[in-house]
Design a protein around this motif. Structure first.
Motif, PDB file in Angstrom:
ATOM      1  N   ALA A  34       0.828  -1.214   0.000  1.00  0.00           N
ATOM      2  CA  ALA A  34       0.000   0.000   0.000  1.00  0.00           C
ATOM      3  C   ALA A  34       0.860   1.260   0.000  1.00  0.00           C
ATOM      4  O   ALA A  34       0.556   2.233  -0.694  1.00  0.00           O
ATOM      5  N   ALA A  35       1.947   1.254   0.766  1.00  0.00           N
ATOM      6  CA  ALA A  35       2.817   2.430   0.852  1.00  0.00           C
ATOM      7  C   ALA A  35       3.606   2.669  -0.427  1.00  0.00           C
ATOM      8  O   ALA A  35       3.883   3.811  -0.787  1.00  0.00           O
ATOM      9  N   ARG A  36       3.989   1.610  -1.115  1.00  0.00           N
ATOM     10  CA  ARG A  36       4.851   1.735  -2.290  1.00  0.00           C
ATOM     11  C   ARG A  36       4.120   1.756  -3.621  1.00  0.00           C
ATOM     12  O   ARG A  36       4.702   2.135  -4.631  1.00  0.00           O
ATOM     13  N   ALA A  37       2.872   1.332  -3.657  1.00  0.00           N
ATOM     14  CA  ALA A  37       2.144   1.263  -4.932  1.00  0.00           C
ATOM     15  C   ALA A  37       1.983   2.655  -5.536  1.00  0.00           C
ATOM     16  O   ALA A  37       1.726   3.624  -4.836  1.00  0.00           O
ATOM     17  N   ARG A  38       2.187   2.741  -6.825  1.00  0.00           N
ATOM     18  CA  ARG A  38       1.975   3.973  -7.581  1.00  0.00           C
ATOM     19  C   ARG A  38       0.977   3.663  -8.674  1.00  0.00           C
ATOM     20  O   ARG A  38       1.214   2.774  -9.494  1.00  0.00           O
ATOM     21  N   ASP A  39      -0.135   4.351  -8.666  1.00  0.00           N
ATOM     22  CA  ASP A  39      -1.212   4.101  -9.630  1.00  0.00           C
ATOM     23  C   ASP A  39      -1.641   2.632  -9.609  1.00  0.00           C
ATOM     24  O   ASP A  39      -1.929   2.042 -10.651  1.00  0.00           O
TER      25      ASP A  39
END
Length: 110
Positions: A34-39
């Protein structure tokens, strides 16, 4: 794999490759995803200690092109420590997790 990793946030019974993520595993992996996801996209990187030099090289290359939506899934309990210090990455808090501590990977498929 990318789809399976991101769907773990939406579907608690999601599987990543052939390993079923139990509740303990998802509680470790989900916050990092959740913290690292981009788009809605995250790059799962699987590694063990023997591959850490190559992993560091890959992370430096990704950092150089400003890719930060990665998560390292450690396959042993010694993988995360060498990359935790950031070793000069722009992102000082590398996302690395060892979800198999409670239920180790086996060759039996169990």
């Amino acid at each position: 794999l990318l789809l399976a990793a991101t769907s773990a946030l939406k579907n608690r019974s999601a599987t990543l490759a052939m390993v079923t993520l139990d509740e303990t595993m998802t509680s470790l992996v989900d916050p990092l995803v959740a913290a690292r996801a981009r788009d809605g996209v995250v790059v799962p990187l699987f590694s063990n200690l023997g591959f850490v030099p190559f992993l560091k090289n890959l992370l430096c290359s990704m950092d150089r092109v400003r890719v930060s939506n990665w998560v390292v899934i450690a396959l042993d309990n010694s993988t995360c420590a060498p990359i935790r210090g950031g070793f000069g990455l722009a992102y000082a808090s590398p996302a690395c997790v060892f979800p198999y501590a409670r239920r180790p990977l086996t060759t039996q498929g169990g």
